[in-house]
Design a protein around this motif. Structure first.
Motif, mmCIF file in Angstrom:
data_model
loop_
_atom_site.group_PDB
_atom_site.id
_atom_site.type_symbol
_atom_site.label_atom_id
_atom_site.label_comp_id
_atom_site.label_asym_id
_atom_site.label_seq_id
_atom_site.Cartn_x
_atom_site.Cartn_y
_atom_site.Cartn_z
ATOM 1 N N MET A 21 0.820 -1.190 0.000
ATOM 2 C CA MET A 21 0.000 0.000 0.000
ATOM 3 C C MET A 21 0.867 1.258 0.000
ATOM 4 N N ARG A 22 1.966 1.225 0.766
ATOM 5 C CA ARG A 22 2.861 2.376 0.838
ATOM 6 C C ARG A 22 3.394 2.726 -0.549
ATOM 7 N N GLN A 23 3.764 1.699 -1.298
ATOM 8 C CA GLN A 23 4.299 1.920 -2.627
ATOM 9 C C GLN A 23 3.256 2.552 -3.542
ATOM 10 N N PHE A 24 2.012 2.098 -3.450
ATOM 11 C CA PHE A 24 0.959 2.674 -4.276
ATOM 12 C C PHE A 24 0.722 4.140 -3.909
ATOM 13 N N VAL A 25 0.770 4.474 -2.621
ATOM 14 C CA VAL A 25 0.599 5.862 -2.191
ATOM 15 C C VAL A 25 1.728 6.728 -2.751
ATOM 16 N N LEU A 26 2.961 6.234 -2.667
ATOM 17 C CA LEU A 26 4.085 6.967 -3.258
ATOM 18 C C LEU A 26 3.904 7.119 -4.768
ATOM 19 N N PHE A 27 3.438 6.051 -5.420
ATOM 20 C CA PHE A 27 3.183 6.094 -6.853
ATOM 21 C C PHE A 27 2.138 7.165 -7.165
#
Length: 127
Positions: A1-7
């Motif tokens: 989820m963190r990666q998607f938020v950064l994306f």
């Protein structure tokens, strides 16, 4: 989820470039919306690659093969973006910014999945 938020945050930065060029070309130079969107898409793509490579996916892959994959994903995304822009802005007559918001949402989902699982996946030597 963190990666998607950064994306998504990187996507916002890329969208500023994309929408800025789109509005500039559409409003000041009276360019057709599909063309203006395509040029803006390329600007946003450059921003996206630099930030995704270094911050979202923290890639240690060589730039050339990674950039080639990124361009392939972006080219498909540009095709989807342009098709949606043409359909909604030209075909239906929707305001170009509303058409672009729709296209952005669809392309964002495509590009996240393709970039995560292909462009920035394990290095070629680890496959």
């Amino acid at each position: 989820m963190r990666q998607f938020v950064l994306f998504a945050l990187v996507g916002c930065a890329a969208a500023v470039g994309h929408y800025g060029v789109l509005i500039l070309l559409s409003e000041l130079l009276h360019s057709p919306p599909v063309l203006a969107s395509a040029v803006g898409f390329v600007v946003g793509g450059v921003i996206s690659y630099v930030l995704n490579y270094g911050h979202v996916f923290q890639s240690d892959q060589q730039h050339l093969p990674t950039a080639v994959r990124f361009v392939a994903v972006a080219t498909a995304g540009l095709g989807v973006n342009s098709a949606i822009m043409w359909l909604l802005a030209v075909g239906v007559g929707l305001h170009y910014l509303l058409a672009q918001v729709t296209a952005t949402g669809v392309v964002m989902l495509w590009s996240y999945a393709a970039n995560r699982y292909w462009t920035f996946s394990m290095s070629d030597t680890a496959r």
